[in-house]
Design a protein around this motif. Structure first.
Motif, PDB file in Angstrom:
ATOM      1  N   LYS A 119       2.904   9.161  -6.909  1.00  0.00           N
ATOM      2  CA  LYS A 119       3.485  10.509  -6.970  1.00  0.00           C
ATOM      3  C   LYS A 119       4.881  10.501  -7.581  1.00  0.00           C
ATOM      4  O   LYS A 119       5.360  11.536  -8.025  1.00  0.00           O
ATOM      5  N   ASN A 120       5.503   9.357  -7.664  1.00  0.00           N
ATOM      6  CA  ASN A 120       6.837   9.255  -8.267  1.00  0.00           C
ATOM      7  C   ASN A 120       6.922   7.973  -9.102  1.00  0.00           C
ATOM      8  O   ASN A 120       7.427   6.951  -8.645  1.00  0.00           O
ATOM      9  N   PRO A 121       6.413   8.000 -10.339  1.00  0.00           N
ATOM     10  CA  PRO A 121       6.290   6.768 -11.139  1.00  0.00           C
ATOM     11  C   PRO A 121       7.623   6.182 -11.606  1.00  0.00           C
ATOM     12  O   PRO A 121       7.664   5.024 -12.017  1.00  0.00           O
ATOM     13  N   ASP A 122       8.701   6.963 -11.576  1.00  0.00           N
ATOM     14  CA  ASP A 122       9.986   6.468 -12.079  1.00  0.00           C
ATOM     15  C   ASP A 122      11.090   6.793 -11.074  1.00  0.00           C
ATOM     16  O   ASP A 122      11.991   7.589 -11.346  1.00  0.00           O
ATOM     17  N   SER A 134      14.273   6.475  -8.202  1.00  0.00           N
ATOM     18  CA  SER A 134      15.579   5.830  -8.012  1.00  0.00           C
ATOM     19  C   SER A 134      15.443   4.812  -6.882  1.00  0.00           C
ATOM     20  O   SER A 134      14.480   4.862  -6.100  1.00  0.00           O
ATOM     21  N   ARG A 135      16.421   3.919  -6.771  1.00  0.00           N
ATOM     22  CA  ARG A 135      16.395   2.946  -5.662  1.00  0.00           C
ATOM     23  C   ARG A 135      16.448   3.668  -4.324  1.00  0.00           C
ATOM     24  O   ARG A 135      15.816   3.250  -3.360  1.00  0.00           O
ATOM     25  N   GLU A 136      17.214   4.743  -4.257  1.00  0.00           N
ATOM     26  CA  GLU A 136      17.340   5.473  -3.003  1.00  0.00           C
ATOM     27  C   GLU A 136      15.989   6.109  -2.603  1.00  0.00           C
ATOM     28  O   GLU A 136      15.602   6.093  -1.440  1.00  0.00           O
ATOM     29  N   GLU A 137      15.296   6.654  -3.600  1.00  0.00           N
ATOM     30  CA  GLU A 137      13.970   7.228  -3.318  1.00  0.00           C
ATOM     31  C   GLU A 137      13.009   6.140  -2.839  1.00  0.00           C
ATOM     32  O   GLU A 137      12.212   6.360  -1.920  1.00  0.00           O
ATOM     33  N   ALA A 138      13.095   4.960  -3.469  1.00  0.00           N
ATOM     34  CA  ALA A 138      12.223   3.851  -3.062  1.00  0.00           C
ATOM     35  C   ALA A 138      12.556   3.417  -1.639  1.00  0.00           C
ATOM     36  O   ALA A 138      11.661   3.152  -0.825  1.00  0.00           O
ATOM     37  N   ALA A 155       7.794  -2.988  -9.995  1.00  0.00           N
ATOM     38  CA  ALA A 155       6.413  -2.489 -10.048  1.00  0.00           C
ATOM     39  C   ALA A 155       6.351  -1.180 -10.826  1.00  0.00           C
ATOM     40  O   ALA A 155       5.419  -0.954 -11.607  1.00  0.00           O
ATOM     41  N   SER A 156       7.344  -0.323 -10.646  1.00  0.00           N
ATOM     42  CA  SER A 156       7.320   0.964 -11.357  1.00  0.00           C
ATOM     43  C   SER A 156       7.425   0.725 -12.864  1.00  0.00           C
ATOM     44  O   SER A 156       6.736   1.363 -13.646  1.00  0.00           O
ATOM     45  N   GLU A 157       8.263  -0.265 -13.267  1.00  0.00           N
ATOM     46  CA  GLU A 157       8.348  -0.603 -14.695  1.00  0.00           C
ATOM     47  C   GLU A 157       7.018  -1.115 -15.223  1.00  0.00           C
ATOM     48  O   GLU A 157       6.524  -0.689 -16.263  1.00  0.00           O
ATOM     49  N   LYS A 158       6.424  -2.043 -14.467  1.00  0.00           N
ATOM     50  CA  LYS A 158       5.149  -2.637 -14.893  1.00  0.00           C
ATOM     51  C   LYS A 158       4.084  -1.559 -15.032  1.00  0.00           C
ATOM     52  O   LYS A 158       3.326  -1.534 -16.004  1.00  0.00           O
ATOM     53  N   LEU A 183       0.838  -1.211   0.000  1.00  0.00           N
ATOM     54  CA  LEU A 183       0.000   0.000   0.000  1.00  0.00           C
ATOM     55  C   LEU A 183       0.870   1.257   0.000  1.00  0.00           C
ATOM     56  O   LEU A 183       0.576   2.232  -0.693  1.00  0.00           O
ATOM     57  N   ARG A 184       1.949   1.222   0.759  1.00  0.00           N
ATOM     58  CA  ARG A 184       2.831   2.392   0.770  1.00  0.00           C
ATOM     59  C   ARG A 184       3.498   2.567  -0.600  1.00  0.00           C
ATOM     60  O   ARG A 184       3.687   3.688  -1.073  1.00  0.00           O
ATOM     61  N   THR A 185       3.841   1.450  -1.247  1.00  0.00           N
ATOM     62  CA  THR A 185       4.411   1.513  -2.594  1.00  0.00           C
ATOM     63  C   THR A 185       3.408   2.120  -3.568  1.00  0.00           C
ATOM     64  O   THR A 185       3.784   2.923  -4.444  1.00  0.00           O
ATOM     65  N   LYS A 186       2.133   1.771  -3.435  1.00  0.00           N
ATOM     66  CA  LYS A 186       1.110   2.341  -4.329  1.00  0.00           C
ATOM     67  C   LYS A 186       1.078   3.863  -4.191  1.00  0.00           C
ATOM     68  O   LYS A 186       1.111   4.589  -5.181  1.00  0.00           O
TER      69      LYS A 186
END
Ligand code: FES
Ligand code: FES
Length: 165
Positions: A125-128, A130-134, A158-161, A117-120
């Protein structure tokens, strides 16, 4: 929200796309309303103190720690739990759920509903990212199993998909 003489309150809100009015005890936590009154046990209880984040749900699209909120706060709001992620009547998993499975980011699974849910919220708000942002985005949720690398892998997948859809 209405209170009657039997000392219960009525709360009207939307959960997973469905409008509901629930009568419950005053002072109940949102987490208990979700798990006990609605039977949606995908949202997990762990610390109960606002530290671990496993009780995260989305309220009007933003992550909240449901163990820390009075249930009455959801009046006229929209709540999304993991049970509502795939949409009404849709048996297909959400791309984030698929990514977590494909990346091996689910071990015991206890933190997974909150992570997803947090990833959603984050990817909307940030569809692409960086790993650090994730990594920073999911930092309020503790995982005792994976060491986070696979969870970050899953978020990137998930962001790629989601960008392809
Ligand atoms: S159970 Fe809510 S933050 Fe830990
Ligand atoms: S997968 Fe076990 S706590 Fe995260």
């Amino acid at each position: 929200m209405e209170q009657n003489q039997k000392n219960t309150i009525e709360i009207g809100f939307t959960i997973n796309g469905e409008e509901r009015v629930i009568r419950t005890k005053p002072g109940k936590k949102l987490l208990d309303l979700i798990r006990e009154d609605l039977g949606l046990t995908g949202t997990k209880y762990s610390c109960g103190e606002g530290i671990c984040g496993t009780c995260t749900v989305l309220m009007d699209g933003r992550p909240v720690k449901s163990c820390q909120l009075d249930a009455s706060i959801v009046e006229n709001k929209e709540i999304l739990t993991i049970e509502g992620l795939s949409g009404d009547g849709d048996e297909e998993l959400h791309p984030i759920q698929k990514a977590f499975i494909e990346a091996g980011a689910v071990q015991c699974g206890y933190c997974t509903p909150a992570m997803i849910l947090r990833t959603k919220w984050f990817l909307e708000k940030n569809p692409d990212p960086s790993r650090e942002e994730a990594r920073k985005a999911i930092s309020p949720i503790l995982c005792r199993c994976t060491g986070y690398k696979k969870i970050i892998d899953a978020i990137m997948l998930a962001s790629e998909k989601m960008r392809r859809e």
